[in-house]
Write a protein that holds these residues in place. Structure first.
Motif, PDB file in Angstrom:
ATOM      1  N   ASP A   1     -55.375 111.105   6.673  1.00  0.00           N
ATOM      2  CA  ASP A   1     -56.418 110.644   7.586  1.00  0.00           C
ATOM      3  C   ASP A   1     -56.026 109.268   8.126  1.00  0.00           C
ATOM      4  OD1 ASP A   1     -58.879 112.649   7.027  1.00  0.00           O
ATOM      5  OD2 ASP A   1     -57.836 112.203   5.152  1.00  0.00           O
ATOM      6  N   TYR A   2     -56.295 109.036   9.408  1.00  0.00           N
ATOM      7  CA  TYR A   2     -55.770 107.841  10.056  1.00  0.00           C
ATOM      8  C   TYR A   2     -56.830 107.154  10.908  1.00  0.00           C
ATOM      9  CZ  TYR A   2     -51.155 109.700   8.864  1.00  0.00           C
ATOM     10  OH  TYR A   2     -50.061 110.178   8.180  1.00  0.00           O
ATOM     11  N   LEU A   3     -56.620 105.847  11.065  1.00  0.00           N
ATOM     12  CA  LEU A   3     -57.371 105.050  12.018  1.00  0.00           C
ATOM     13  C   LEU A   3     -56.328 104.200  12.739  1.00  0.00           C
ATOM     14  CD1 LEU A   3     -60.772 103.445  10.965  1.00  0.00           C
ATOM     15  CD2 LEU A   3     -59.685 103.171  13.187  1.00  0.00           C
ATOM     16  N   LEU A   4     -55.987 104.603  13.957  1.00  0.00           N
ATOM     17  CA  LEU A   4     -54.918 103.981  14.729  1.00  0.00           C
ATOM     18  C   LEU A   4     -55.529 103.181  15.866  1.00  0.00           C
ATOM     19  CD1 LEU A   4     -52.632 107.149  15.037  1.00  0.00           C
ATOM     20  CD2 LEU A   4     -52.547 105.400  13.244  1.00  0.00           C
ATOM     21  N   LEU A   5     -55.079 101.926  16.018  1.00  0.00           N
ATOM     22  CA  LEU A   5     -55.650 101.029  17.007  1.00  0.00           C
ATOM     23  C   LEU A   5     -54.610 100.601  18.027  1.00  0.00           C
ATOM     24  CD1 LEU A   5     -57.631  98.610  14.642  1.00  0.00           C
ATOM     25  CD2 LEU A   5     -58.480 100.682  15.745  1.00  0.00           C
ATOM     26  N   SER A   6     -55.055 100.438  19.259  1.00  0.00           N
ATOM     27  CA  SER A   6     -54.204  99.807  20.260  1.00  0.00           C
ATOM     28  C   SER A   6     -53.981  98.353  19.848  1.00  0.00           C
ATOM     29  CB  SER A   6     -54.861  99.889  21.637  1.00  0.00           C
ATOM     30  OG  SER A   6     -56.142  99.273  21.607  1.00  0.00           O
ATOM     31  N   PRO A   7     -52.891  97.731  20.311  1.00  0.00           N
ATOM     32  CA  PRO A   7     -52.571  96.358  19.877  1.00  0.00           C
ATOM     33  C   PRO A   7     -53.713  95.360  20.079  1.00  0.00           C
ATOM     34  CG  PRO A   7     -50.690  97.314  20.984  1.00  0.00           C
ATOM     35  CD  PRO A   7     -51.818  98.296  21.153  1.00  0.00           C
ATOM     36  N   ALA A   8     -54.459  95.472  21.187  1.00  0.00           N
ATOM     37  CA  ALA A   8     -55.538  94.525  21.457  1.00  0.00           C
ATOM     38  C   ALA A   8     -56.624  94.589  20.389  1.00  0.00           C
ATOM     39  CB  ALA A   8     -56.135  94.790  22.844  1.00  0.00           C
ATOM     40  N   LEU A   9     -56.915  95.789  19.882  1.00  0.00           N
ATOM     41  CA  LEU A   9     -57.914  95.929  18.821  1.00  0.00           C
ATOM     42  C   LEU A   9     -57.328  95.547  17.464  1.00  0.00           C
ATOM     43  CD1 LEU A   9     -59.790  99.226  19.793  1.00  0.00           C
ATOM     44  CD2 LEU A   9     -60.604  96.874  20.012  1.00  0.00           C
ATOM     45  N   PHE A  10     -56.073  95.919  17.226  1.00  0.00           N
ATOM     46  CA  PHE A  10     -55.438  95.601  15.944  1.00  0.00           C
ATOM     47  C   PHE A  10     -55.407  94.088  15.727  1.00  0.00           C
ATOM     48  CE2 PHE A  10     -51.858  95.216  12.944  1.00  0.00           C
ATOM     49  CZ  PHE A  10     -52.201  96.194  12.020  1.00  0.00           C
ATOM     50  N   ALA A  11     -55.241  93.332  16.799  1.00  0.00           N
ATOM     51  CA  ALA A  11     -55.192  91.870  16.690  1.00  0.00           C
ATOM     52  C   ALA A  11     -56.546  91.283  16.291  1.00  0.00           C
ATOM     53  CB  ALA A  11     -54.740  91.271  18.021  1.00  0.00           C
ATOM     54  N   ARG A  12     -57.613  92.090  16.413  1.00  0.00           N
ATOM     55  CA  ARG A  12     -58.962  91.607  16.093  1.00  0.00           C
ATOM     56  C   ARG A  12     -59.480  92.140  14.753  1.00  0.00           C
ATOM     57  NH1 ARG A  12     -62.005  93.334  21.495  1.00  0.00           N
ATOM     58  NH2 ARG A  12     -63.813  93.064  20.124  1.00  0.00           N
ATOM     59  N   VAL A  13     -58.620  92.800  13.970  1.00  0.00           N
ATOM     60  CA  VAL A  13     -59.060  93.369  12.691  1.00  0.00           C
ATOM     61  C   VAL A  13     -59.451  92.259  11.726  1.00  0.00           C
ATOM     62  CG1 VAL A  13     -58.329  94.651  10.638  1.00  0.00           C
ATOM     63  CG2 VAL A  13     -57.732  95.503  12.923  1.00  0.00           C
ATOM     64  N   LYS A  14     -60.663  92.360  11.177  1.00  0.00           N
ATOM     65  CA  LYS A  14     -61.133  91.424  10.153  1.00  0.00           C
ATOM     66  C   LYS A  14     -60.885  91.977   8.760  1.00  0.00           C
ATOM     67  CE  LYS A  14     -65.154  89.558  10.607  1.00  0.00           C
ATOM     68  NZ  LYS A  14     -66.623  89.436  10.837  1.00  0.00           N
ATOM     69  N   SER A  15     -61.135  93.273   8.595  1.00  0.00           N
ATOM     70  CA  SER A  15     -60.950  93.932   7.300  1.00  0.00           C
ATOM     71  C   SER A  15     -60.894  95.429   7.539  1.00  0.00           C
ATOM     72  CB  SER A  15     -62.081  93.584   6.332  1.00  0.00           C
ATOM     73  OG  SER A  15     -63.339  93.958   6.890  1.00  0.00           O
ATOM     74  N   ALA A  16     -60.369  96.157   6.556  1.00  0.00           N
ATOM     75  CA  ALA A  16     -60.262  97.612   6.660  1.00  0.00           C
ATOM     76  C   ALA A  16     -60.061  98.169   5.265  1.00  0.00           C
ATOM     77  CB  ALA A  16     -59.094  98.004   7.573  1.00  0.00           C
ATOM     78  N   GLY A  17     -60.293  99.460   5.114  1.00  0.00           N
ATOM     79  CA  GLY A  17     -60.102 100.034   3.785  1.00  0.00           C
ATOM     80  C   GLY A  17     -60.518 101.479   3.685  1.00  0.00           C
ATOM     81  N   LEU A  18     -60.575 101.934   2.439  1.00  0.00           N
ATOM     82  CA  LEU A  18     -61.003 103.299   2.118  1.00  0.00           C
ATOM     83  C   LEU A  18     -62.262 103.225   1.274  1.00  0.00           C
ATOM     84  CD1 LEU A  18     -57.542 104.813   1.110  1.00  0.00           C
ATOM     85  CD2 LEU A  18     -58.741 105.121   3.278  1.00  0.00           C
ATOM     86  N   PHE A  19     -63.189 104.137   1.519  1.00  0.00           N
ATOM     87  CA  PHE A  19     -64.380 104.259   0.697  1.00  0.00           C
ATOM     88  C   PHE A  19     -64.263 105.558  -0.077  1.00  0.00           C
ATOM     89  CE2 PHE A  19     -68.709 105.300  -0.424  1.00  0.00           C
ATOM     90  CZ  PHE A  19     -69.238 104.073  -0.794  1.00  0.00           C
ATOM     91  N   ARG A  20     -64.210 105.461  -1.406  1.00  0.00           N
ATOM     92  CA  ARG A  20     -63.864 106.620  -2.242  1.00  0.00           C
ATOM     93  C   ARG A  20     -65.013 107.155  -3.096  1.00  0.00           C
ATOM     94  NH1 ARG A  20     -58.069 106.574  -2.246  1.00  0.00           N
ATOM     95  NH2 ARG A  20     -57.104 104.521  -2.185  1.00  0.00           N
ATOM     96  N   MET A  21     -66.169 106.513  -3.115  1.00  0.00           N
ATOM     97  CA  MET A  21     -67.195 106.836  -4.112  1.00  0.00           C
ATOM     98  C   MET A  21     -67.760 108.244  -3.988  1.00  0.00           C
ATOM     99  SD  MET A  21     -69.336 103.285  -4.579  1.00  0.00           S
ATOM    100  CE  MET A  21     -70.378 104.002  -5.875  1.00  0.00           C
ATOM    101  N   GLY A  22     -67.502 108.924  -2.871  1.00  0.00           N
ATOM    102  CA  GLY A  22     -67.995 110.291  -2.717  1.00  0.00           C
ATOM    103  C   GLY A  22     -66.988 111.351  -3.101  1.00  0.00           C
ATOM    104  N   VAL A  23     -65.788 110.921  -3.540  1.00  0.00           N
ATOM    105  CA  VAL A  23     -64.709 111.854  -3.904  1.00  0.00           C
ATOM    106  C   VAL A  23     -64.627 111.962  -5.426  1.00  0.00           C
ATOM    107  CG1 VAL A  23     -62.240 112.350  -3.703  1.00  0.00           C
ATOM    108  CG2 VAL A  23     -63.450 111.215  -1.819  1.00  0.00           C
ATOM    109  N   TRP A  24     -64.495 113.178  -5.926  1.00  0.00           N
ATOM    110  CA  TRP A  24     -64.417 113.411  -7.372  1.00  0.00           C
ATOM    111  C   TRP A  24     -63.089 112.914  -7.934  1.00  0.00           C
ATOM    112  CZ3 TRP A  24     -67.144 114.492 -11.545  1.00  0.00           C
ATOM    113  CH2 TRP A  24     -66.478 114.950 -12.707  1.00  0.00           C
TER     114      TRP A  24
END
Length: 369
Positions: free
Chosen positions: A315-338
């Protein structure tokens, strides 16, 4: 602005074949349904077509009072006839002789799993959420208005889903809230490959999302060809064609002067795969998992499926360079996976595998205004 992608593996109802422990058997069933629907849609049925239809009818047990995994829908006319003293025969000579189709049987998802799906979405609180494997827009709307509300969350303000090419009820949709709205939309369900097949297994819709400040961001949700039940060369070729076309759509938008673009969803292959090379390595899109502020959580693998190992990153989240330059934080949320081994914390309500929101881990990014 928080953007997320989540493969929910159907919200309320799921094809029974998908729930089999034996994936090869499940894949054989879904392939048989797809093949018989392809055959019955022919203008004329050859002797070979009829023989193959009979094989598939027997395989899917369509003449029984209660077939286990598929349903034969007949509106008028007749496809087959069963003589009193003889074998089943195909009596239709082509599509014009009858109206009907075969569809996969579905069954309700576990109620706790449905609520855990809601808990994942509520906990992340994305302003823009791409939902993969949603049944239809009505299901998304009901889920938002009923499940999220029951959990104490707020329903999403705008929900869009364009029915795609998959007749099993696994489409891609978009949900926006907190002052975000959907503007222009464009579908690619009719994009064709040189061999006459449709490119996208579902769709690669283009959604223009307008932010509360008036920014316009293009969101391209996607769900590439699955490896479910096997990964032969035709599957690889299909994903490669989908990656190629998605890259072309992205590059067209860039050529039109758009610089805020997100390609996201379940691409069903790993970053080093040949199939995804055109999209991941030959465009200027940036993968949020490669950002210095990306956090996979307590378990350090970047995999987005199953055990979360690196080899399970699909699974992916791909950003154009203009948006990637504005990333504050990112991650995976796993609490719903066994997880049987306790690799990450789970919701208290997730007491056994059937209660899992999904086998996929939600991927998210927060972008500075």
């Amino acid at each position: 602005m928080k953007i997320a992608a989540f493969n929910v593996e159907n919200l309320f109802d799921r094809p029974k074949a998908f729930n089999l422990d034996d994936q090869a058997k499940g894949s054989a069933i879904t392939d048989a349904v797809a093949e018989i629907n392809m055959l019955v849609n022919k203008d004329e049925y050859s002797a070979a077509d009829k023989a193959r239809m009979l094989d598939l009818i027997r395989q899917l047990q369509l003449t029984s009072p209660n077939p286990p995994f598929a349903i034969f829908r007949k509106i008028r006319g007749a496809l087959w006839k069963k003589p009193k003293n003889g074998p089943l025969v195909i009596v239709a000579e082509g599509r014009a002789d009858w109206v009907g189709w075969v569809e996969l049987k579905t069954e309700h998802n576990n109620a706790t799993a449905v609520m855990n799906t809601g808990r994942v979405i509520k906990a992340v609180g994305a302003d823009i959420l791409a939902v993969i494997e949603a049944e239809d827009r009505v299901a998304l709307k009901q889920f938002s208005e009923q499940v999220l509300l029951k959990l104490g969350g707020d329903p999403y303000d705008e929900i869009m889903l364009i029915d795609g090419n998959d007749d099993r009820g696994i489409d891609v949709g978009l949900m926006v809230t907190n002052g975000y709205s959907v503007g222009l939309m464009r579908s690619h369900i009719a994009d064709m490959m040189p061999n006459g097949q449709r490119v996208f297994s579902r769709d690669c819709p283009e959604y223009e999302v307008i932010t509360p400040t008036g920014e316009r961001i293009w969101i391209l949700p996607n769900h590439f060809k699955s490896k479910f039940g096997g990964n032969d060369q035709s599957s690889v070729n299909k994903r490669a064609a989908q990656a190629q076309r998605t890259a072309e759509i992205y590059e067209r938008l860039r050529g039109e002067g758009q610089d805020k673009i997100v390609v996201l969803g379940d691409l069903n292959d790993t970053p080093d795969s040949v199939a995804l090379k055109r999209l991941l390595q030959q465009t200027d899109l940036k993968d949020v998992s490669e950002h210095s502020d990306f956090s996979p959580g307590t378990f350090q693998g970047i995999g987005t499926f199953g055990t979360g190992n690196n080899a399970n990153k699909i699974d992916y989240l791909l950003l154009s360079p203009a948006l990637f330059a504005r990333v504050k934080s990112a991650g995976l949320f796993r609490m719903g996976v066994w997880t049987a081994s306790g690799r990450w914390p789970m919701f208290p309500e997730l007491e056994k595998p059937i209660h899992a929101a999904s086998d996929h881990h939600l991927i998210w990014v927060e972008i500075a205004d």
